[in-house]
Design a protein around this motif. Structure first.
Motif, PDB file in Angstrom:
ATOM      1  N   ALA A  33     -22.818  52.950 106.418  1.00 45.34           N
ATOM      2  CA  ALA A  33     -21.498  53.586 106.359  1.00 45.34           C
ATOM      3  C   ALA A  33     -21.442  54.654 105.286  1.00 45.34           C
ATOM      4  O   ALA A  33     -20.891  55.731 105.488  1.00 45.34           O
ATOM      5  N   ILE A  34     -22.046  54.355 104.148  1.00 47.35           N
ATOM      6  CA  ILE A  34     -21.955  55.312 103.049  1.00 47.35           C
ATOM      7  C   ILE A  34     -22.855  56.516 103.285  1.00 47.35           C
ATOM      8  O   ILE A  34     -22.595  57.598 102.792  1.00 47.35           O
ATOM      9  N   THR A  35     -23.915  56.370 104.086  1.00 53.14           N
ATOM     10  CA  THR A  35     -24.770  57.513 104.380  1.00 53.14           C
ATOM     11  C   THR A  35     -24.215  58.356 105.513  1.00 53.14           C
ATOM     12  O   THR A  35     -24.714  59.431 105.764  1.00 53.14           O
ATOM     13  N   SER A  36     -23.199  57.877 106.213  1.00 48.44           N
ATOM     14  CA  SER A  36     -22.621  58.666 107.297  1.00 48.44           C
ATOM     15  C   SER A  36     -21.264  59.225 106.916  1.00 48.44           C
ATOM     16  O   SER A  36     -20.520  59.685 107.754  1.00 48.44           O
ATOM     17  N   SER A  37     -20.953  59.180 105.635  1.00 48.05           N
ATOM     18  CA  SER A  37     -19.679  59.710 105.162  1.00 48.05           C
ATOM     19  C   SER A  37     -19.917  60.595 103.961  1.00 48.05           C
ATOM     20  O   SER A  37     -21.032  60.712 103.467  1.00 48.05           O
ATOM     21  N   ARG A  83     -27.700  46.891  82.861  1.00 50.84           N
ATOM     22  CA  ARG A  83     -26.890  47.029  81.652  1.00 50.84           C
ATOM     23  C   ARG A  83     -25.536  47.653  81.976  1.00 50.84           C
ATOM     24  O   ARG A  83     -24.493  47.187  81.494  1.00 50.84           O
ATOM     25  N   ALA A  84     -25.539  48.696  82.840  1.00 47.80           N
ATOM     26  CA  ALA A  84     -24.282  49.348  83.215  1.00 47.80           C
ATOM     27  C   ALA A  84     -23.394  48.409  84.023  1.00 47.80           C
ATOM     28  O   ALA A  84     -22.167  48.384  83.837  1.00 47.80           O
ATOM     29  N   ARG A  85     -24.011  47.628  84.913  1.00 47.01           N
ATOM     30  CA  ARG A  85     -23.219  46.705  85.741  1.00 47.01           C
ATOM     31  C   ARG A  85     -22.587  45.606  84.875  1.00 47.01           C
ATOM     32  O   ARG A  85     -21.413  45.237  85.072  1.00 47.01           O
ATOM     33  N   LEU A  86     -23.340  45.081  83.934  1.00 46.16           N
ATOM     34  CA  LEU A  86     -22.796  44.055  83.047  1.00 46.16           C
ATOM     35  C   LEU A  86     -21.678  44.626  82.177  1.00 46.16           C
ATOM     36  O   LEU A  86     -20.688  43.942  81.893  1.00 46.16           O
ATOM     37  N   LYS A  87     -21.830  45.875  81.776  1.00 42.80           N
ATOM     38  CA  LYS A  87     -20.773  46.511  80.984  1.00 42.80           C
ATOM     39  C   LYS A  87     -19.510  46.660  81.815  1.00 42.80           C
ATOM     40  O   LYS A  87     -18.399  46.399  81.326  1.00 42.80           O
ATOM     41  N   ARG A  88     -19.665  47.066  83.093  1.00 45.22           N
ATOM     42  CA  ARG A  88     -18.497  47.188  83.969  1.00 45.22           C
ATOM     43  C   ARG A  88     -17.810  45.849  84.179  1.00 45.22           C
ATOM     44  O   ARG A  88     -16.597  45.787  84.396  1.00 45.22           O
ATOM     45  N   SER A  89     -18.603  44.775  84.125  1.00 47.14           N
ATOM     46  CA  SER A  89     -18.058  43.438  84.350  1.00 47.14           C
ATOM     47  C   SER A  89     -17.578  42.783  83.065  1.00 47.14           C
ATOM     48  O   SER A  89     -17.165  41.618  83.081  1.00 47.14           O
ATOM     49  N   GLY A  90     -17.661  43.484  81.937  1.00 46.43           N
ATOM     50  CA  GLY A  90     -17.218  42.933  80.664  1.00 46.43           C
ATOM     51  C   GLY A  90     -18.130  41.850  80.118  1.00 46.43           C
ATOM     52  O   GLY A  90     -17.691  40.980  79.362  1.00 46.43           O
ATOM     53  N   LEU A  91     -19.412  41.889  80.490  1.00 46.67           N
ATOM     54  CA  LEU A  91     -20.352  40.843  80.096  1.00 46.67           C
ATOM     55  C   LEU A  91     -21.461  41.348  79.187  1.00 46.67           C
ATOM     56  O   LEU A  91     -22.419  40.609  78.905  1.00 46.67           O
ATOM     57  N   LEU A  92     -21.365  42.590  78.750  1.00 46.19           N
ATOM     58  CA  LEU A  92     -22.431  43.156  77.912  1.00 46.19           C
ATOM     59  C   LEU A  92     -22.164  42.798  76.450  1.00 46.19           C
ATOM     60  O   LEU A  92     -21.367  43.431  75.768  1.00 46.19           O
ATOM     61  N   ASN A  93     -22.826  41.743  75.998  1.00 46.71           N
ATOM     62  CA  ASN A  93     -22.670  41.307  74.613  1.00 46.71           C
ATOM     63  C   ASN A  93     -24.001  41.392  73.884  1.00 46.71           C
ATOM     64  O   ASN A  93     -25.011  41.828  74.436  1.00 46.71           O
ATOM     65  N   ARG A  94     -23.997  40.973  72.636  1.00 43.69           N
ATOM     66  CA  ARG A  94     -25.209  41.067  71.815  1.00 43.69           C
ATOM     67  C   ARG A  94     -26.358  40.252  72.397  1.00 43.69           C
ATOM     68  O   ARG A  94     -27.506  40.681  72.391  1.00 43.69           O
ATOM     69  N   LYS A  95     -26.050  39.089  72.939  1.00 39.47           N
ATOM     70  CA  LYS A  95     -27.086  38.233  73.506  1.00 39.47           C
ATOM     71  C   LYS A  95     -27.758  38.899  74.702  1.00 39.47           C
ATOM     72  O   LYS A  95     -28.984  38.844  74.857  1.00 39.47           O
ATOM     73  N   GLY A 127     -24.064  53.405  93.082  1.00 38.60           N
ATOM     74  CA  GLY A 127     -23.967  51.953  93.060  1.00 38.60           C
ATOM     75  C   GLY A 127     -22.559  51.501  92.740  1.00 38.60           C
ATOM     76  O   GLY A 127     -22.026  50.559  93.362  1.00 38.60           O
ATOM     77  N   GLU A 128     -21.928  52.169  91.784  1.00 33.76           N
ATOM     78  CA  GLU A 128     -20.552  51.834  91.430  1.00 33.76           C
ATOM     79  C   GLU A 128     -19.615  52.083  92.604  1.00 33.76           C
ATOM     80  O   GLU A 128     -18.667  51.331  92.832  1.00 33.76           O
ATOM     81  N   GLU A 129     -19.889  53.157  93.359  1.00 32.59           N
ATOM     82  CA  GLU A 129     -19.069  53.446  94.536  1.00 32.59           C
ATOM     83  C   GLU A 129     -19.215  52.351  95.597  1.00 32.59           C
ATOM     84  O   GLU A 129     -18.241  51.931  96.227  1.00 32.59           O
ATOM     85  N   LEU A 130     -20.448  51.884  95.799  1.00 31.70           N
ATOM     86  CA  LEU A 130     -20.666  50.778  96.732  1.00 31.70           C
ATOM     87  C   LEU A 130     -19.913  49.525  96.285  1.00 31.70           C
ATOM     88  O   LEU A 130     -19.301  48.834  97.104  1.00 31.70           O
ATOM     89  N   GLU A 131     -19.980  49.231  95.006  1.00 33.92           N
ATOM     90  CA  GLU A 131     -19.271  48.068  94.469  1.00 33.92           C
ATOM     91  C   GLU A 131     -17.766  48.192  94.677  1.00 33.92           C
ATOM     92  O   GLU A 131     -17.089  47.212  94.993  1.00 33.92           O
ATOM     93  N   ARG A 132     -17.264  49.402  94.515  1.00 30.08           N
ATOM     94  CA  ARG A 132     -15.831  49.625  94.691  1.00 30.08           C
ATOM     95  C   ARG A 132     -15.427  49.469  96.158  1.00 30.08           C
ATOM     96  O   ARG A 132     -14.377  48.893  96.472  1.00 30.08           O
ATOM     97  N   MET A 133     -16.273  49.978  97.050  1.00 37.53           N
ATOM     98  CA  MET A 133     -15.953  49.937  98.470  1.00 37.53           C
ATOM     99  C   MET A 133     -16.112  48.533  99.066  1.00 37.53           C
ATOM    100  O   MET A 133     -15.419  48.174 100.012  1.00 37.53           O
ATOM    101  N   HIS A 134     -17.055  47.758  98.507  1.00 37.73           N
ATOM    102  CA  HIS A 134     -17.338  46.425  99.058  1.00 37.73           C
ATOM    103  C   HIS A 134     -17.394  45.402  97.916  1.00 37.73           C
ATOM    104  O   HIS A 134     -18.469  44.855  97.625  1.00 37.73           O
ATOM    105  N   PRO A 135     -16.286  45.126  97.273  1.00 36.97           N
ATOM    106  CA  PRO A 135     -16.303  44.250  96.088  1.00 36.97           C
ATOM    107  C   PRO A 135     -16.785  42.836  96.388  1.00 36.97           C
ATOM    108  O   PRO A 135     -17.435  42.210  95.556  1.00 36.97           O
ATOM    109  N   ARG A 136     -16.485  42.306  97.567  1.00 35.23           N
ATOM    110  CA  ARG A 136     -16.908  40.940  97.888  1.00 35.23           C
ATOM    111  C   ARG A 136     -18.410  40.853  98.148  1.00 35.23           C
ATOM    112  O   ARG A 136     -19.015  39.798  97.945  1.00 35.23           O
TER     113      ARG A 136
END
Length: 280
Positions: A33-37, A83-95, A127-136
């Motif tokens: 879908a994303i390659t045809s739009s 790292r970017a995905r974890l940051k978007r999810s609020g999970l990027l911590n020191r550990k 990747g962020e666009e895919l996540e936004r379009m298909h969150p589940r």
């Protein structure tokens, strides 16, 4: 083949051939879908080419790259994407950063810096666009593809195995940039699951597993399509060069249009003058 690939093969043998998971069918559909739009992805505060046309069918610019290059660079890109995905999810911590540091240091040693810097903003934006379009689709990934209760990740090799099984099914019918991006989005979803299940030490195995998938399934295709910079070419197709005959045709057409316009203005002017003379 690396040790994590061997572990994946062993795990697959023990579990048997896994049936097609619903996430694979959904991921294939999302990629198609994303390659045809045409979509706009935000990368670094600016839109990727304004509007990103993923339907571009041209041959990519040839970039000098090798199989080992695309594997090493893909591994670095995976680490950055996680790292970017974890940051978007609020999970990027020191550990988490401590667990990813060794991977990032290894990437620096491999020398994929320029390519990774150029390709990652586009990869991450799509990747962020895919996540936004298909969150589940790209959340609770382990629950969608694991047979364990609640998608529990029980061993370090499990994440590599799960990604390996999904990738085999995902690329079975062919490779597209949309599917490649979808693979990274799935890996990012698995990284979120690892952290939420307090398996921070599994992140390195996930990155290694992604590198194995690239080596087994994607390396040849990536080399043929200009490596990871081929993604940049795909998103930002160069403007076609106009040769001499093209410029000549444009010039002739322009002169012809000017001639027609001037002829029309002359006719209008003569028609306007004639009634005035008759009246006088």
């Amino acid at each position: 083949m690396s040790s994590s690939t061997s572990s994946s093969s062993t795990a697959m043998h023990q579990h048997g051939s896994a049936p097609r998971s619903p996430i694979v069918a959904a991921a294939v559909a999302a990629a198609a879908a994303i390659t045809s739009s045409t979509i706009g992805s935000v990368t670094g505060g600016s839109r990727v080419g304004g509007v990103v046309g993923w339907t571009n069918k041209r041959s990519p610019i040839h970039h000098l790259t090798t199989t080992q290059d695309v594997i090493n660079q893909g591994k670095c890109l995976c680490g950055e994407y996680i790292r970017a995905r974890l940051k978007r999810s609020g999970l990027l911590n020191r550990k988490v950063l401590q667990r990813l540091r060794s991977s990032m240091e290894q990437c620096s040693a491999l020398g994929g810096g320029v390519v990774v810097r150029e390709a990652f903003p586009i990869l991450n934006g799509m990747g962020e666009e895919l996540e936004r379009m298909h969150p589940r689709l790209y959340t609770n990934v382990s629950r969608q593809i694991s047979n364990e209760p609640w998608g529990e990740l029980t061993e370090p090799d499990t994440v590599g195995y799960l990604l390996h099984v999904v990738a085999k099914d995902l690329f079975k019918s062919g490779i597209t940039w949309g599917k490649v991006i979808s693979l990274f989005a799935i890996a990012g979803g698995l990284a979120v699951d690892c952290v939420r299940q307090d398996h921070h030490d599994y992140l390195q195995q996930l990155i290694e597993g992604t590198a194995d998938v690239i080596e087994e399934d994607l390396a040849g295709w990536l080399v043929e399509h200009g490596g990871w910079l081929g993604l940049q070419d795909h998103v930002h197709p160069p403007q076609p060069e106009i040769n001499f005959s093209g410029w000549l045709s444009i010039s002739v057409l322009t002169l012809f249009v000017i001639y027609i316009v001037s002829l029309f203005l002359r006719m209008v002017g003569s028609n306007f003058v004639a009634p005035n003379r008759t009246g006088s």
